[in-house]
Design an enzyme around this catalytic site. Structure first.
Site, PDB file in Angstrom:
ATOM      1  CB  CYS A 144       1.767   6.522   1.637  1.00  6.80           C
ATOM      2  SG  CYS A 144       2.647   8.098   1.715  1.00  6.80           S
ATOM      3  CG  ASN A 145       6.573   7.289   2.420  1.00  4.44           C
ATOM      4  OD1 ASN A 145       6.726   6.403   1.582  1.00  4.44           O
ATOM      5  ND2 ASN A 145       6.550   8.563   2.098  1.00  4.44           N
TER       6      ASN A 145
ATOM      7  CB  ALA B 122     -12.187  12.964  -5.020  1.00  4.61           C
TER       8      ALA B 122
END
EC number: 1.2.1.70
Length: 442
Positions: free
Chosen positions: A50-51, A199
């Site tokens: 994500c980064n 989830a």
């Protein structure tokens, strides 16, 4: 051969750029094949989180190889050069090695010392092996990176405590709820009606941290309800309600705090959706998905507060000072492991000389063994021939162990070159143009 990393991270690019370059796991094989098909790319591996999106590669030529990777990223993202190139970085050889070790140790993470990045580096390593995009150099480097990440966490306290993107997201919610109450500190979330969309691993971490911060009743929203129910069973002390994405509007209407962490390629919550919902209370949205699960226009809706991964910096800055000393301890370990890899890398320069030396001795061994056996005639049984062959191989290995170890040992480059030249003279080894090519590539 030239080692390099090309990519971007939270340090160089905002989330709206990072999400354009994010590569889902089910597309990684195709991306690796595309990169490997380029004549400049000898080995390659991709770290997509994500980064950050970083491509580690062994290249034939530094400039041409880096340009090939930049072209791949431009084509993948669909971004024009002026929108992409300012956010990209390229690091070479020792700097690339040091960067990967820092990443694996959590020293380059948004949340200093976070543990999930090590799992992501392990996954990068495994995928490179599974899809045969890495060779001996990256295999050794990625193995070293995983070992370094483990070492830093076992020999320092950098990884202790709840440090992850998920924990920072929960702390951000605590901080913002506290600010609403006029308190500049982390407050309990016990009064919030909480929902988590997703989830997977990140959702699991969210539930762990929400539980520790006072949340007791949480709704888990997921495309597959059965997967949400499996996750819920691992949290017997929480009251968890599970529902499908078809109930998302109802959850947006009834909850006051909602986290999103799905693998969706497009936003699942935007202004249009929120405008169509009637709510009686403030709604705080915290999105830790990349690509983003919540559109940037969601913040324009009255009564809605919306945050994404880039907003976590506010929480990070509260904690970074206390962890800087631990980071300095980790840097010492990184320097040791970087040098260990460089020593191994430098030792590769002697491999052609060692191989030719062993080939020459092996040819002599075979010739002399054949002469001896021919003189013995049929007096030797097959078993006796095998014993004599093993004996001669053992002698050669013993004789060459010293020279081989000396050539591979860490030493100044000129000293190694002198030793290689001496071995060539002493054993009358044939020359190899590849040696000069390797030397020029260093």
């Amino acid at each position: 051969m030239h080692l390099a990393v090309v990519g971007l991270s939270h340090r160089t690019a905002p989330v709206e750029v990072r999400e354009r370059l994010s590569i889902p796991e089910h597309h990684l094989e195709t991306s690796l094949q595309s990169l490997r098909s380029h004549e400049q790319v000898l080995e390659t591996s991709i770290l997509s989180t994500c980064n950050r999106l970083e491509i580690y590669s062994l290249l034939r030529h530094p400039e041409d190889g880096v340009e090939a990777i930049r072209d791949f990223l431009a084509n993948h993202s669909g971004l024009a050069d002026p929108d992409l190139q300012p956010h990209l970085f390229a690091l070479h050889h020792e700097e690339a090695i040091q960067h990967l070790l820092r990443v694996s140790a959590g020293l380059d993470s948004l949340v200093l010392g976070e543990g999930q990045i090590l799992s992501q580096v392990k996954k990068m390593y495994r995928l490179g092996q599974d899809h045969k995009s890495i060779g001996p150099i990256l295999n050794r480097l990625l193995n070293q990176a995983v070992s370094t990440g483990k070492r830093v966490r076992s020999e320092t306290n950098l990884g202790s405590g709840a440090v992850s993107i998920s924990s920072a997201a929960v702390e951000l919610a605590q901080l913002k709820v506290g600010q609403e109450q006029g308190v500049d500190d982390l407050v309990s979330l016990s009064q919030e009606k909480v929902a988590v969309v997703g989830a997977g691993r990140m959702a699991r971490l969210l539930l762990q941290h929400l539980q520790s911060k006072g949340a007791r009743s949480i709704t888990v929203v997921n495309r597959t309800v059965a997967k949400a129910e499996v996750l819920a069973k691992d949290f017997p002390d929480l009251v968890i309600t599970c529902c499908g994405l078809d109930q998302l509007d109802a959850q947006l209407a009834s909850n006051t705090l909602l986290f999103t962490s799905t693998g969706a390629d497009e936003p699942i919550i935007d202004r249009q959706r929120l405008d169509a919902i009637t709510r009686q209370a403030r709604l705080m949205l915290v999105d830790i998905g990349v690509p983003r699960n919540i559109s940037s226009d969601a913040a324009d809706v009255s009564g809605t507060l919306s945050y994404d991964v880039d907003d976590l910096q506010e929480v990070v800055e509260r904690n970074v000072a206390a962890r800087q000393q631990l980071a300095q301890q980790a840097e010492v370990l990184l320097d040791e492991d970087r040098q260990a890899f460089l020593d191994w890398w430098d030792g590769l320069e002697a491999v052609p000389t060692i191989n030719r030396m062993r080939q020459q001795f092996e040819e002599i061994r075979k010739q002399e063994l054949l002469k001896a056996l021919s003189r013995m005639g049929s007096d030797f049984s097959q078993r006796e021939k095998q014993v004599v062959e093993a004996l001669t191989k053992g002698l050669i290995n013993k004789i060459l162990h010293g020279p081989t170890t000396a050539l591979r040992a860490p030493q100044p480059r000129q000293q190694r070159l002198d030793s290689m030249a001496a071995a060539q003279r002493l054993f009358d080894l044939p020359g190899d143009d590849a040696d000069r090519d390797r030397s020029d590539a260093k």
